[in-house]
Design an enzyme around this catalytic site. Structure first.
Site, PDB file in Angstrom:
ATOM      1  N   ARG A  49      -4.017 -18.275  14.520  1.00 42.46           N
ATOM      2  CA  ARG A  49      -4.386 -19.686  14.700  1.00 42.46           C
ATOM      3  C   ARG A  49      -4.239 -20.091  16.179  1.00 42.46           C
ATOM      4  NH1 ARG A  49      -4.617 -24.916  11.764  1.00 42.46           N
ATOM      5  NH2 ARG A  49      -5.794 -23.773  10.236  1.00 42.46           N
ATOM      6  N   GLU A 172     -10.731 -36.936   9.066  1.00 46.91           N
ATOM      7  CA  GLU A 172     -11.473 -35.773   9.537  1.00 46.91           C
ATOM      8  C   GLU A 172     -12.939 -36.134   9.751  1.00 46.91           C
ATOM      9  OE1 GLU A 172     -10.726 -32.208   7.294  1.00 46.91           O
ATOM     10  OE2 GLU A 172      -8.622 -32.763   7.161  1.00 46.91           O
ATOM     11  N   CYS A 283      -5.456 -35.388   1.915  1.00 45.48           N
ATOM     12  CA  CYS A 283      -4.475 -36.488   1.879  1.00 45.48           C
ATOM     13  C   CYS A 283      -4.459 -37.313   0.599  1.00 45.48           C
ATOM     14  CB  CYS A 283      -4.709 -37.430   3.047  1.00 45.48           C
ATOM     15  SG  CYS A 283      -4.232 -36.705   4.607  1.00 45.48           S
TER      16      CYS A 283
HETATM   17  C1  UDX Z   1      -7.982 -39.963   4.915  1.00 38.97           C
HETATM   18  C2  UDX Z   1      -7.687 -41.343   5.540  1.00 38.97           C
HETATM   19  O1  UDX Z   1      -8.919 -42.049   5.739  1.00 38.97           O
HETATM   20  C3  UDX Z   1      -6.931 -41.168   6.843  1.00 38.97           C
HETATM   21  O2  UDX Z   1      -6.575 -42.431   7.379  1.00 38.97           O
HETATM   22  C4  UDX Z   1      -5.679 -40.352   6.596  1.00 38.97           C
HETATM   23  O3  UDX Z   1      -5.000 -40.107   7.806  1.00 38.97           O
HETATM   24  C5  UDX Z   1      -6.039 -39.031   5.941  1.00 38.97           C
HETATM   25  O4  UDX Z   1      -6.783 -39.250   4.752  1.00 38.97           O
HETATM   26  P1  UDX Z   1      -9.794 -38.060   5.307  1.00 38.97           P
HETATM   27  O5  UDX Z   1      -9.201 -37.403   4.110  1.00 38.97           O
HETATM   28  O6  UDX Z   1     -10.014 -37.230   6.531  1.00 38.97           O
HETATM   29  O7  UDX Z   1      -8.875 -39.285   5.790  1.00 38.97           O
HETATM   30  O8  UDX Z   1     -11.229 -38.660   4.910  1.00 38.97           O
HETATM   31  P2  UDX Z   1     -11.793 -40.062   4.386  1.00 38.97           P
HETATM   32  O9  UDX Z   1     -12.881 -40.460   5.302  1.00 38.97           O
HETATM   33  O10 UDX Z   1     -10.749 -41.055   4.137  1.00 38.97           O
HETATM   34  O11 UDX Z   1     -12.502 -39.637   3.014  1.00 38.97           O
HETATM   35  C6  UDX Z   1     -11.749 -39.149   1.905  1.00 38.97           C
HETATM   36  C7  UDX Z   1     -12.672 -38.836   0.736  1.00 38.97           C
HETATM   37  O12 UDX Z   1     -13.225 -40.018   0.177  1.00 38.97           O
HETATM   38  C8  UDX Z   1     -13.874 -37.968   1.105  1.00 38.97           C
HETATM   39  O13 UDX Z   1     -14.087 -37.017   0.097  1.00 38.97           O
HETATM   40  C9  UDX Z   1     -15.011 -38.962   1.188  1.00 38.97           C
HETATM   41  O14 UDX Z   1     -16.272 -38.367   1.006  1.00 38.97           O
HETATM   42  C10 UDX Z   1     -14.638 -39.914   0.057  1.00 38.97           C
HETATM   43  N1  UDX Z   1     -15.230 -41.257   0.181  1.00 38.97           N
HETATM   44  C11 UDX Z   1     -14.947 -42.033   1.262  1.00 38.97           C
HETATM   45  C12 UDX Z   1     -16.017 -41.764  -0.838  1.00 38.97           C
HETATM   46  O15 UDX Z   1     -16.274 -41.085  -1.843  1.00 38.97           O
HETATM   47  N2  UDX Z   1     -16.523 -43.036  -0.732  1.00 38.97           N
HETATM   48  C13 UDX Z   1     -16.271 -43.837   0.331  1.00 38.97           C
HETATM   49  O16 UDX Z   1     -16.754 -44.973   0.357  1.00 38.97           O
HETATM   50  C14 UDX Z   1     -15.465 -43.321   1.368  1.00 38.97           C
END
Ligand code: UDX
Length: 466
Positions: A49, A172, A283
């Site tokens: 890594r 992400e 998360c």
């Molecule tokens: C999340 C939090 O947003 C972030 O603040 C925290 O630090 C880590 O967890 P992440 O997991 O990277 O971030 O992605 P995020 O954009 O939150 O999306 C999570 C999931 O929800 C994805 O699978 C996304 O496709 C889904 N999603 C998001 C939906 O299905 N509908 C939406 O309206 C928004």
């Protein structure tokens, strides 16, 4: 480059991050990018890594990350496997090791597995020769900073440590922008003189580029709990809209219209209301399940049930998606060729952790379908996720080649690329009747229907030729 060779250079602070993952890597790259006066070293036990971080092929895909890393690497950003030496030299140590959900023993499937985190705490304790500020950056169940403090103060040579909580809110795919322009930075500390001084020191680091009014401070426990609560609230919005999407499919309502009307209430807001095949990512499920476990351990069963239902609706939404495919395709998928458009848990990342695509692929394989998986960034991870069950799965990066000869397409990830494809060409190359299941509602459903597709959106009436 060896970070420890740079002894001739004078830096204002030596910052170390233990754990070169999705959070540690980008966060440290941003600190190094914004603060030329600090030396930032990222260490990890995994030499491969570290070698990747030191190469042109970074271990994670994140838009804009490569540019930031390239500019800072070798100047004030370094990657190394020499953890002990790093600990000795640093005044400030971020701990960003992974805390996956436990897979064994008490709390399996719910509580966080803290073995890496505790090992790290003990290692800091053993190696440190001078006072340090330790910053908890991993997502941890509340009250672990206290545990960290206890391990660190069991130190024989009585080195002083201040433990801070600084949860990461970056998402992400947008990590660089989130780090550069965060909604807020949260720093929790003990409210003692020494704790407050340590907290101020971390505030000063972020103040190099984040406006002061966005840097908020609190006690340690509130800071830790805020991270779990923020993720639980965000995931709850998705489960709420997804639960309504099921009702829309049974009636003639459209989830897009409903979400628009609901979201325009300024008290609700419009973000995170896109109905989907379900949320994924490292998360959301993990943090909610941690919250649930925590509530149960305090005897708050009603509260635990409430948050657990957010995860249950998410599971239901994934199951429902596959069931809809089955029903639409005449109740059998045996031998049918199905193309998954996207495998990542969201667009703009190659990460597939907890991706709904994994569940969907597994279920389709159980139904004896043949799968073709396409994704611009996540095929390597998809291969790992389906290792051992993928004898009837092919991985093809070109979506046109992937869809050719298929009975159905399921859009699982909302990559922009899938919005602009030549679907006429795709339709011609598929077996008829051709089906498209849009798990992200990103396609032009009417247009697809007019081309000849049978179209199944989320939360909207299906458009079929039967
Ligand atoms: C999340 C939090 O947003 C972030 O603040 C925290 O630090 C880590 O967890 P992440 O997991 O990277 O971030 O992605 P995020 O954009 O939150 O999306 C999570 C999931 O929800 C994805 O699978 C996304 O496709 C889904 N999603 C998001 C939906 O299905 N509908 C939406 O309206 C928004």
């Amino acid at each position: 480059m060896n970070p420890y060779d740079k002894t001739e250079m004078k830096f204002e602070k030596n910052i170390l991050c233990i754990g070169a993952g999705y959070v540690g890597g980008p966060t440290m790259a941003m600190i190094a990018h914004k603060c030329l006066q600090y030396k930032v070293t990222v260490v990890d036990i995994d030499p491969e890594r570290i070698a990747q971080w030191d190469s042109d092929g970074l271990p994670i895909y994140e838009p804009g990350l490569a540019e930031v890393v390239k500019a800072a690497r070798g100047r004030n950003l370094f990657f190394s496997t020499e953890i002990e030496r790093g600990i000795k030299e640093a005044e400030i140590i971020f701990v960003s090791v992974n805390t996956p959900t436990k897979t064994f023993g008490a709390g399996a499937g719910m509580a966080a597995d803290l073995q890496y985190w505790e090992k790290t705490a003990r290692q800091i304790c053993q190696c440190a020769e001078s006072p340090k500020i330790i910053i908890e950056k991993s997502t941890l169940p509340v009250r672990t900073a206290l545990a960290m403090e206890r391990i660190l103060t069991s130190n024989d040579n009585a080195v002083h440590f201040d433990v801070l909580s600084n949860p990461e809110f970056l998402a992400e795919g947008t990590a660089i922008n989130d780090l550069e322009n965060p909604d807020r930075v949260l720093i929790g500390s003990r409210l003692t003189e020494s704790g407050l001084k340590a907290r101020d020191e971390l505030v000063e680091i972020y103040a190099n580029w984040v406006p002061r009014d966005r840097i908020i401070t609190s006690d340690t426990w509130s800071s830790e709990l805020s991270k779990l609560a923020a993720n639980a609230f965000l995931a709850q919005r998705i489960s709420s809209i997804n639960s309504i999407s099921a009702l829309c499919e049974k009636t003639d309502a459209s989830i897009s219209e409903v979400a628009k009307a609901v979201g325009m209430d300024s008290r609700v807001g419009s973000e995170f209301l896109n109905a989907s095949v379900g949320f994924g990512g490292s998360c959301f499920s993990k943090d909610i399940l941690n919250l649930v476990y925590l509530c149960r351990s305090y005897g708050l069963n009603e509260v635990a049930d409430y948050w657990e239902s957010v995860v249950q609706i998410n599971e239901y939404q994934k199951r429902r998606f596959v069931l809809n495919m089955m029903t639409a395709m005449f109740n059998t998928l045996v031998g049918k060729r199905i193309c998954l458009f996207g495998f990542a848990f969201k667009a703009n990342t190659g990460d597939t952790r907890e991706s709904p695509a994994i569940f969907i692929a597994r279920r389709l394989i159980e139904e004896k379908a043949e799968l073709v998986i396409t994704d611009p960034k996540a095929l390597d991870n998809a291969r790992i996720d389906l290792n051992g069950i993928d004898s009837n799965v092919s991985y093809i990066e070109d979506p046109y080649k992937a869809a050719a000869g298929c009975h159905a397409i399921a859009i699982v990830t909302e990559w922009d690329l899938y919005r602009d494809l030549d679907f006429e060409k795709i339709y011609r190359s598929m077996i008829k009747p051709a089906f498209i299941f849009d798990g992200r509602n990103i396609a032009d459903h009417k247009k697809l229907f007019e081309m000849g597709f049978n179209v199944f959106p989320i939360g909207k009436p299906a458009l079929t030729h039967f």
